[in-house]
Design a protein around this motif. Structure first.
Motif, PDB file in Angstrom:
ATOM      1  N   VAL B  90      11.892 124.519 -16.424  1.00 42.79           N
ATOM      2  CA  VAL B  90      11.655 125.430 -15.300  1.00 42.79           C
ATOM      3  C   VAL B  90      11.230 124.703 -14.028  1.00 42.79           C
ATOM      4  N   ILE B 102       3.869 128.517  -8.669  1.00 42.25           N
ATOM      5  CA  ILE B 102       2.817 129.454  -9.075  1.00 42.25           C
ATOM      6  C   ILE B 102       3.432 130.697  -9.704  1.00 42.25           C
ATOM      7  N   VAL B 103       4.465 131.238  -9.059  1.00 35.32           N
ATOM      8  CA  VAL B 103       5.113 132.437  -9.608  1.00 35.32           C
ATOM      9  C   VAL B 103       5.683 132.136 -10.991  1.00 35.32           C
ATOM     10  N   ALA B 104       6.339 130.992 -11.116  1.00 36.46           N
ATOM     11  CA  ALA B 104       6.944 130.644 -12.405  1.00 36.46           C
ATOM     12  C   ALA B 104       5.882 130.427 -13.473  1.00 36.46           C
ATOM     13  N   ILE B 106       2.999 131.832 -13.587  1.00 38.46           N
ATOM     14  CA  ILE B 106       2.502 133.157 -13.983  1.00 38.46           C
ATOM     15  C   ILE B 106       3.422 133.725 -15.061  1.00 38.46           C
ATOM     16  N   GLY B 107       4.730 133.561 -14.858  1.00 41.35           N
ATOM     17  CA  GLY B 107       5.684 134.006 -15.866  1.00 41.35           C
ATOM     18  C   GLY B 107       5.465 133.298 -17.192  1.00 41.35           C
ATOM     19  N   ILE B 108       5.270 131.969 -17.136  1.00 41.18           N
ATOM     20  CA  ILE B 108       5.042 131.189 -18.356  1.00 41.18           C
ATOM     21  C   ILE B 108       3.758 131.650 -19.044  1.00 41.18           C
ATOM     22  N   TYR B 110       2.509 134.672 -19.127  1.00 38.30           N
ATOM     23  CA  TYR B 110       2.762 135.884 -19.911  1.00 38.30           C
ATOM     24  C   TYR B 110       3.634 135.595 -21.118  1.00 38.30           C
ATOM     25  N   ILE B 111       4.603 134.687 -20.960  1.00 38.32           N
ATOM     26  CA  ILE B 111       5.478 134.380 -22.089  1.00 38.32           C
ATOM     27  C   ILE B 111       4.658 133.800 -23.246  1.00 38.32           C
ATOM     28  N   GLN B 114       2.017 136.494 -24.650  1.00 36.94           N
ATOM     29  CA  GLN B 114       2.583 137.613 -25.391  1.00 36.94           C
ATOM     30  C   GLN B 114       3.294 137.133 -26.659  1.00 36.94           C
ATOM     31  N   THR B 115       3.839 135.911 -26.611  1.00 38.64           N
ATOM     32  CA  THR B 115       4.437 135.377 -27.831  1.00 38.64           C
ATOM     33  C   THR B 115       3.364 135.178 -28.895  1.00 38.64           C
TER      34      THR B 115
END
Lengths: 314, 293
Positions: B90, B102-104, B106-108, B110-111, B114-115
Motif C-alpha cells: 500500500v 494517514i488515510v490508508a 486508518i484503513g489498515i 480497521y482491517i 476487524q480481522t
C-alpha cells in the motif's frame, strides 16, 4: 445551456428525484434514505473543508456532536422547544468550529490532522466525563413529545423524510452557492497552491477559518437534525469513527464535488448495511474501501465522472 | 501505608508503564523519523503482538515460560512482517504522501482490528507470566515479572540505540532519514529500507505488547490507548527524535500514575490530549524537537 444552468438543472433534478422516491420506496429503504440524506449533510459539510479547501480534518465528529448535544441537552434539561433547540445546536457548532479553527489553523498538513484529532478526542472524553448530563456512551432518547416542531411530528416516517429532504436541500444550496461564489474559488485556489494564493493578495487564514466554520456549522446542523429526527443523542457520535466516516463518504463519492457526498454516503451506507448482516466486523469493509480508494480512485465516483464525461460538474 | 511507600509503589507502576510506552513510542518515532509518515495503525500492531502472544502461548502448552519465550521471538516477527507487507503493497504505491498515508493507515487499522475481531473474537484473554516470583519489600510484595519488564525494555532500547549508532544498518537508516534522494544516489535501496523500518516499528510495538500481556489481557480494542499515548510521547519528545521520545515516555509514564491520583482517569486523558493539541499548536516541533511535522 451554460454550465451554471446545467448544474442547477442537475441538482434540482436530484432533489426532485429524492422527493419522488418517498412514494415508491418500501418502508425499510424509505427510513434508510431519510437517514442517508441527513448523513449526506454531514458529508457535504466535511466536503467544504476537505474537498474544496484541501484541509484534512480528523475531528469533525466534534462538530457533529456539538450540534447534536447543543440541540439535545437544551431540550432535555432546559425544556427548549425543538426549533429553538435546533438553533442552539447550530450555534454550538458555530462556536466550537470557530474556536477550534482559530487554534488548529496555526498548523498545517499532518499537524493539522493530529490537532483536530486531539481536540475531538478531548471533546468526546468531555462528553463521557459529563455523564451526569449527557449519560455518556449510553446516551438518551429525545421523547416524541419534544420532537413536534411547529405542529409537525418529526417522529412520523413521512414527516421525517420530508424534513430530511429540506435539510439536505439547504445544505446542497449552501454548498452550491459557496462553490459558485468568488469565496469558493479562492478556497480552491488555496487548495491548489497556497503560496500562490497568498502572493495574489488573499488573506489565507481568514478564508481557511471561514471554511472551517462553514464546514463545522453544516456538520453541526446535520448532527442536530440527526438527533431531532431520529430521537437519540449518544457519545458514540463523537468517537473517532464518526470523524472517519465523512472522510470515507467524501473520498468514495468524490472530494470537491457537490453530489459526491450524497453518492458516497448512499453507497457506503448500503455496503455496511449489507455486510453487517453477514458479520459483526463490518468496519473491515470500511477499512478495505479506504485503502482501495487511496490506492486506485483518489477522485471518487463523481470525481471520475467529472474527469471523463462532465468537466462542468461543480 | 505511609506516603513514602505509597509513592514508591506508584513510581514502580509508573516505571512499568513508562517502559512499555517507550518501546511502543520509539517504534512510532522511528517510522516518523526515517519515513516521515504517521502510522495511525501503530496501535493495532501493538494489539496484534498481544493477540499473537496469546495464540503462541496457547499452542505451546507446557510451562508458561516456554510459551512466553516463543511469543517474544515469534509475535514481533509476524507483526513486523505484516507491517512490511502493508508498506510494500500500500504505502509504497502512495509514494509516502503524508496525508494519503494517514488515510490508508486508518484503513489498515480497521482491517487489522476487524480481522482480529472475526478470528480471535471479542473476549479479553490472559497470558500467563513466565514466572510468578514475588519480591518482598518491607512494606509490600511486588511482582518480579513487572521488574523484569522494566529491565527488558531498557535492554531492548539499548539494543535499538546500538543498532542505530553502531551498525551498518543503522548508518543506512540514518542516511535515509537525513536525505532520501542522496541516499538513493549512493546506492541505498530506499524502498527496502522503508519496508524494514515500517516492519521494525511495528515489531517494537508488538514486542512491547508481548511484555505487557501477562499484566494486562489481550483484547481486539486494546490498540487505542497505546496509539494515543505514543502520539503524545512522540510529539512531546519532538518528532523524529528517538532520545526525546524515550525521555518523554519516562516523563509521561511516571506522571501517569501521579496524575491519576489527583484526577479521574477520564479527566487525566482530557488534560493529556488537550496538552498535546496545544503543544502542536504553539510549538509544532515538540518540546525537544527541531523539525516540524
Amino acid at each position: 445551456m451554460n454550465n451554471k444552468s446545467k448544474s442547477l438543472a442537475l441538482h434540482g433534478g436530484v432533489i426532485a428525484a429524492l422527493f419522488a422516491l418517498q412514494f415508491v420506496l418500501p418502508a425499510y429503504h424509505h427510513g434508510n434514505l431519510a437517514r442517508i440524506m441527513v448523513l449526506a449533510c454531514y458529508a457535504m459539510g466535511y466536503n467544504v473543508l476537505f474537498g474544496y479547501s484541501g484541509l484534512l480534518s480528523l475531528g469533525h465528529a466534534m462538530f457533529f456532536a456539538a450540534g447534536m448535544y447543543g440541540m439535545a441537552l437544551t431540550i432535555q434539561h432546559l425544556g427548549f422547544p425543538p426549533s429553538a433547540a435546533l438553533l442552539t445546536g447550530i450555534a454550538a457548532a458555530f462556536v466550537v468550529s470557530a474556536v477550534v479553527g482559530f487554534l488548529a489553523l496555526r498548523t498545517t498538513g499532518v499537524a493539522f490532522m493530529i490537532v483536530t484529532l486531539m481536540f475531538a478526542q478531548a471533546f468526546y472524553l468531555a462528553i463521557l466525563n459529563l455523564g451526569e448530563y449527557t449519560r455518556g456512551d449510553e446516551g438518551f432518547v429525545i421523547q416524541q413529545a419534544d420532537r413536534i416542531m411547529a405542529g409537525v411530528d418529526l417522529s412520523d416516517a413521512s414527516n421525517r423524510y420530508f424534513a430530511a429532504l429540506i435539510l439536505f436541500s439547504v445544505c446542497m444550496a449552501v454548498t452550491l452557492r459557496l462553490v459558485h461564489a468568488p469565496a469558493g474559488r479562492i478556497l480552491v485556489a488555496i487548495r491548489e497552491n497556497e503560496e500562490r494564493a497568498r502572493m495574489l493578495g488573499y488573506d489565507i487564514f481568514r478564508h481557511k477559518l471561514a471554511a472551517v466554520v462553514i464546514s463545522g456549522t453544516l456538520s453541526g446542523l446535520a448532527g442536530a437534525g440527526y438527533g431531532l429526527l431520529f430521537g437519540y443523542a449518544g457519545a458514540s457520535f463523537a468517537t473517532v469513527q464518526y470523524s472517519i466516516f465523512p472522510l470515507l463518504w467524501v473520498l468514495l463519492g468524490g472530494a470537491g464535488t457537490v453530489l459526491g457526498p450524497l453518492v458516497g454516503t448512499l453507497f457506503m451506507f448500503y455496503l455496511i448495511d449489507l455486510s453487517s448482516g453477514l458479520t459483526s466486523a463490518y468496519m473491515l469493509i470500511a477499512g478495505a474501501v479506504l485503502v482501495l480508494l487511496t490506492l486506485f480512485a483518489r477522485q471518487g465516483l463523481v470525481g471520475e465522472i467529472r474527469r471523463r464525461f462532465a468537466p462542468w460538474l461543480p | 501505608m505511609d506516603l513514602g511507600p505509597y509513592l514508591f509503589l506508584a513510581s514502580l507502576e509508573g516505571a512499568v508503564t513508562a517502559a512499555v510506552l517507550a518501546l511502543t513510542a520509539v517504534g512510532l518515532s522511528l517510522v516518523f523519523g526515517v519515513m516521515r509518515v504517521v502510522n495511525v495503525a501503530h496501535g493495532e500492531f501493538f494489539m496484534l503482538g498481544a493477540v499473537l502472544a496469546w495464540w503462541v502461548a496457547s499452542l505451546a502448552g507446557g510451562h508458561p515460560a516456554i510459551g512466553f519465550a516463543l511469543a517474544v521471538l515469534v509475535a514481533p516477527v509476524i507483526a513486523g512482517a505484516i507491517a512490511a507487507a502493508a508498506d510494500f503493497i500500500v504505502l509504497k504505491r502512495l509514494d509516502y504522501d503524508p496525508e494519503n498515508t494517514i488515510v490508508a493507515t486508518i484503513g489498515i487499522l480497521y482491517i487489522i482490528q476487524q480481522t482480529v475481531l472475526m478470528t480471535y473474537g471479542p473476549d479479553a484473554r490472559p497470558v500467563e507470566a513466565p514466572f510468578s516470583y514475588r519480591i518482598y519489600f518491607p512494606w509490600f510484595g511486588y511482582s518480579a515479572y513487572k521488574l523484569f519488564v522494566i529491565a527488558a525494555a531498557v535492554a531492548i532500547l539499548l539494543g535499538v540505540w546500538a543498532i542505530m549508532a553502531r551498525t551498518r544498518i543503522g548508518l543506512v537508516l540514518r542516511a535515509t532519514q537525513l536525505d532520501r534522494e542522496t541516499a538513493q544516489a549512493f546506492g541505498i535501496p530506499v524502498e527496502r529500507v522503508y519496508a524494514l523500518v515500517f516492519g521494525l516499528g511495528a515489531g517494537l510495538a508488538a514486542l512491547a505488547a508481548v511484555l505487557i500481556v501477562p499484566i494486562q489481557q489481550a483484547h481486539y480494542l486494546m490498540g487505542g490507548d497505546p496509539l494515543l499515548l505514543s502520539f503524545i510521547v512522540v510529539i512531546i519528545g519532538g518528532l523524529g527524535s528517538l532520545s526525546g521520545t524515550v525521555v518523554a515516555a519516562i516523563i509521561i509514564g511516571m506522571s501517569d500514575g501521579i496524575i491519576s491520583v489527583f484526577f479521574t482517569p477520564t479527566l487525566a486523558k482530557i488534560i493529556a490530549t488537550l496538552l498535546v493539541a496545544f503543544i502542536l499548536v504553539f510549538r509544532p516541533t515538540g518540546l525537544f524537537g527541531t523539525r516540524s511535522a
